[in-house]
Design a protein around this motif. Structure first.
Motif, short mmCIF file in Angstrom:
data_model
loop_
_atom_site.label_atom_id
_atom_site.label_comp_id
_atom_site.label_asym_id
_atom_site.label_seq_id
_atom_site.Cartn_x
_atom_site.Cartn_y
_atom_site.Cartn_z
N VAL A 42 7.61 -13.01 -3.63
CA VAL A 42 7.12 -12.51 -2.64
C VAL A 42 5.34 -12.51 -2.74
O VAL A 42 4.50 -12.66 -1.85
CB VAL A 42 7.26 -11.43 -1.85
N ARG A 43 4.58 -12.26 -3.81
CA ARG A 43 3.66 -11.68 -4.02
C ARG A 43 2.65 -13.26 -4.50
O ARG A 43 1.01 -12.99 -4.64
CB ARG A 43 3.11 -11.20 -5.56
N ARG B 64 1.81 -10.66 -12.12
CA ARG B 64 1.66 -10.00 -10.98
C ARG B 64 0.43 -10.56 -10.61
O ARG B 64 -0.07 -11.38 -10.02
CB ARG B 64 1.27 -8.71 -10.99
N ASN C 251 8.00 -0.34 -8.77
CA ASN C 251 6.87 -0.75 -7.65
C ASN C 251 6.98 -2.44 -6.92
O ASN C 251 5.88 -2.80 -7.24
CB ASN C 251 5.43 -0.30 -8.26
N VAL D 156 6.14 1.83 -4.50
CA VAL D 156 5.37 0.28 -4.08
C VAL D 156 4.34 1.32 -2.94
O VAL D 156 4.58 2.16 -2.14
CB VAL D 156 6.09 -0.67 -2.97
N ASP E 251 -0.14 -1.76 -0.99
CA ASP E 251 0.30 -3.08 -2.07
C ASP E 251 0.70 -3.86 -0.31
O ASP E 251 0.64 -4.82 -0.89
CB ASP E 251 1.57 -2.36 -2.66
N HIS F 210 -0.04 -13.72 -7.95
CA HIS F 210 -1.30 -13.20 -6.95
C HIS F 210 -2.51 -14.77 -6.54
O HIS F 210 -2.91 -15.60 -5.25
CB HIS F 210 -2.79 -12.06 -6.72
N VAL G 87 -0.24 -7.77 0.01
CA VAL G 87 0.58 -8.94 -0.05
C VAL G 87 1.47 -9.36 1.27
O VAL G 87 0.86 -10.77 2.01
CB VAL G 87 2.25 -8.51 -0.68
N ASP H 63 10.19 -10.42 -6.22
CA ASP H 63 9.01 -9.32 -6.39
C ASP H 63 7.77 -10.17 -6.69
O ASP H 63 6.56 -11.07 -5.82
CB ASP H 63 8.50 -8.93 -6.92
#
Lengths: 455, 265
Positions: free
Chosen positions: B66-67, B38, A84, A102, A106, B42, A110, B63
């Motif tokens: 981008v988050r 993650r 994901n 993903v 989500d 955020h 984002v 990842d």
């Protein structure tokens, strides 16, 4: 399997160490799987594919398919949910590369804060990108945007016999075409490039219009499709040939600076007793639903989640239908055959078995994005039926006759019981898809509708 | 594909970073670390990820950027190999200066029967889960102590609270690590450096997939939420997650040894 009653199926041993119970959203059929692989990284997938027996695997995402298209009874699943990660985002054109597991939820979390939204979204945000591609899902903007697959620019596909295959419109275009709507059978989606679209914010200018007949629905729909990006209707399926309903239409609103607070709804903790949903309670619900929404008719600015995903506000709403689960029926019928559609509604109303989720939508004329894509010009309706054994299956068989005679089709993502004949009628070109199936892949659905036992 | 900063139209309010801004994750590709990272991304934190596979680190880097992570650095090394620890530490000191939090999140769980039959497997299990962990924590502890700031956290396990027949090799390594952290906490207390012992119950991660009933284990997202919360707050020193395990383990520790030795779980 669909012939057996749900009661006998329930008595199957639920879990021994080597048998995994995995259900689809409808919680019917009750299937056991031999093994569930849970790769955490794409580099582990080739080994899983290599070690598997022919026809033994199927990718599984968030299990939001209603019937058995995401199941592989007695065989193995590859649970994609740990794959994901977002592998890239090109701000200049809004293309996101993400792994197959993903979720659309989500992507929204984002990217919506930065002004990007899904090009197409189904009625739940809790599906994976892989699942959205494999079922070529559609949404309230089908009349102007087509299906999800139409916005897939490129796919990296794990194939058991030839490694990671890159599919786009220049390279392996046929494999791209087969994988979109390919029910997970062409291989496992490692990643996909999705074209997002620019929006001003999380708000929708929405309008509710009550209607009282199929013709007034069609007039509304035709008139709205030019002016509104999103159109859909809720239908009271107890009303028969001249159904009442609520027409929802909307556009993305300009940013007006209002603060947005996403919220998480309540959760159904367990399956409710089956008797709770009967024709009287559902009728009362439908009347209340109609009156409340008819009273709210007119325009309003609403948050995107209540507009697109009203059902997501109750987590695990599928438990509403009790332990036996439910079946969904979604068909499309050509507009030239309105009598057939009326006949269908009439049979459902007379059966008294319909439920509160009657959803009606006029599809647009976009060419299909995949070989086995379901959406095509016509009227589509989706209805839930609580699983009550033989009589539920009989009713659905009688609806099948109407669909088949009218030149319509049934949606595999919602199906747990259609006959091979109806599948053939719905997807007359399915044999052309067979060469693209990965030799290691199969599904309960595919074996059922094609009679491919050994595959 | 490239990652470029986005013009913000609207953004849900993120938790303000209080003390923790720059976090080093040792074992960034472990199931538990993935969820923690993650949530930190955020919140817009800066991260240095350490793990073996450069390929997986590269995937994580994109990842997490981008988050929302403000900065993501990666360093590829085998944490089980103590000879590589100095290089890891030097990389952090030079390329990620003023880091304030170190989270140790790697571990291994062999089958108990395997480590009963093979001394090599037994020693490997102790080396990865305890010896190498104590070694690298000591390196980072000295630095934080000198700077009189920051937080050291390590994921141990409820399995370390009592030696059980079915899992005591893994359990003793994690128990030793818990004990080590206890002493380290006392040592670093005068310098104002926090030491957090994180004791998760069984969690659904790749490490536990092969265990019975693993689908009923705790949700990693929830566990990560607790861990991030503990990193951010002053208390507690020892975090049980999910919370219920504090009570379960209190009860389990009360069982007299004469009875406990007869239990096979």
């Amino acid at each position: 399997m669909s012939g057996q009653s749900a009661a006998t199926l329930r008595k199957q041993p639920a879990t021994s160490p080597s048998v995994k119970r995995v259900l689809s959203w409808g919680r019917y059929p009750k299937t056991a799987h031999h093994h569930v692989h849970k790769p955490a990284w794409n580099d582990q997938v080739p080994e899983i594919l290599r070690a598997a027996a022919p026809g033994s695997l199927l990718p599984y995402g968030l299990g939001r398919s209603y019937g058995d298209s995401c199941l592989n009874a007695g065989r193995e699943l590859i649970d994609c949910r740990r794959l994901n990660r977002i592998l890239g985002f090109d701000e200049s054109n809004g293309t996101v590369r993400c792994e197959g597991g993903v979720s659309l939820s989500d992507i929204i979390d984002v990217f919506l804060p930065n002004g990007w939204f899904l090009p197409v979204t189904p009625g739940t945000r809790f599906v994976t990108v892989g699942g959205a591609i494999a079922n070529d899902v559609h949404g309230k903007n089908h009349h102007c945007a087509g299906t999800f697959g139409a916005h897939v620019r490129q796919i990296g596909l794990h194939r058991s016999n030839d490694g990671l295959v890159i599919c786009n419109c220049g390279e392996n275009p046929d494999m791209l075409h087969a994988t979109i709507g390919g029910l997970g059978l062409t291989g496992m989606i490692a990643w996909a490039d999705i074209q997002l679209k620019r929006v001003a914010g999380p708000w929708i200018d929405a309008e509710l219009v009550p209607f009282h007949s199929l013709n007034s629905f069609l007039d509304l729909s035709r008139e709205s499709n030019d002016r509104f990006e999103y159109t859909v209707a809720w239908l009271d399926c107890f009303a028969g040939k001249n159904p009442r309903g609520i027409f929802f239409r909307g556009n993305h609103a300009a940013d007006h600076g209002k603060e947005f607070h996403p919220k998480r709804g309540p959760k159904l903790p367990f399956a409710l007793p089956a008797w709770l949903l009967n024709r009287y309670s559902v009728k009362a619900f439908n009347t209340a639903y109609y009156r409340i929404h008819a009273a709210k008719k007119g325009t309003a600015v609403v948050p995107y989640d209540s507009f697109f995903y009203p059902l997501d506000s109750i987590q695990q709403w599928n438990l509403l239908y009790g332990r036996q689960g439910f079946l969904q029926y979604q068909c499309v019928i050509p507009e030239t055959n309105l009598e057939a559609f009326e006949e269908l509604l009439d049979r459902i109303a007379r059966s008294g078995m319909g439920s509160f989720l009657g959803v009606l939508k006029q599809f647009g004329s976009a060419p299909p994005a995949g070989m086995l894509s379901f959406p095509r010009p016509g009227l589509t309706i989706a209805l839930d039926f609580a699983m009550r054994g033989e009589r539920t299956l009989k009713l659905m068989q009688s609806l099948d006759e109407i669909v088949q005679q009218s030149g319509g089709a049934l949606y595999p993502a919602k199906d747990a019981r259609m006959s091979p004949a109806l599948f053939e009628a719905s997807f007359p070109h399915w044999r052309g898809f067979v060469p693209y199936i990965d030799p290691k892949m199969s599904s309960s659905f595919w074996r059922r509708v094609t009679g491919a036992q050994e595959q | 594909m490239t990652v470029t900063p986005h013009p913000t139209t609207w953004r849900p309010a993120a938790t303000p970073a209080v003390s923790m801004k720059k976090i080093i994750i040792l074992g960034a590709t472990s199931g538990m670390a993935l969820e923690v990272q993650r949530q930190l991304a955020h919140q817009g934190r800066e991260l240095l990820l350490v793990a073996r596979s450069p390929q997986r680190l590269a995937e994580l880097q994109t990842d997490l950027a981008v988050r929302g992570a403000q900065q993501v650095l990666t360093y590829s090394a085998d944490l089980a190999s103590i000879q590589q620890h100095t290089a890891i530490f030097e990389f952090a000191r030079h390329n990620f200066p003023d880091f304030d939090t170190v989270l140790l999140a790697y571990g291994s769980m062999h089958d108990q029967k395997e480590s009963e039959g093979s001394v090599d497997v037994l020693l490997e299990e102790l080396r990865v889960n305890f010896v190498s962990a104590a070694a690298i924590l000591t390196l980072f502890a000295a630095d934080l102590e000198r700077r009189r700031t920051g937080c050291l956290a390590a994921i141990t396990s409820v399995a370390g609270d009592r030696g059980r027949r079915s899992n005591f090799v893994y359990g003793s390594a994690k128990g030793a690590l818990s004990l080590f952290l206890q002493g380290l906490r006392s040592r670093l207390h005068p310098a104002g450096v926090r030491v957090i012992t994180i004791k998760p119950g069984p969690v659904q991660t790749p490490m536990t997939d092969h265990l019975r009933n693993s689908e009923r284990f705790a949700d990693p997202e929830q566990v990560a939420h607790d861990i991030v919360g503990a990193l951010d707050r002053r208390s507690p020193d020892v975090l049980y997650t999910p919370k219920v395990w504090r009570y379960i383990m209190t009860a389990v520790q009360q069982i007299p040894e004469t009875i406990f030795k007869r239990l096979s779980f």
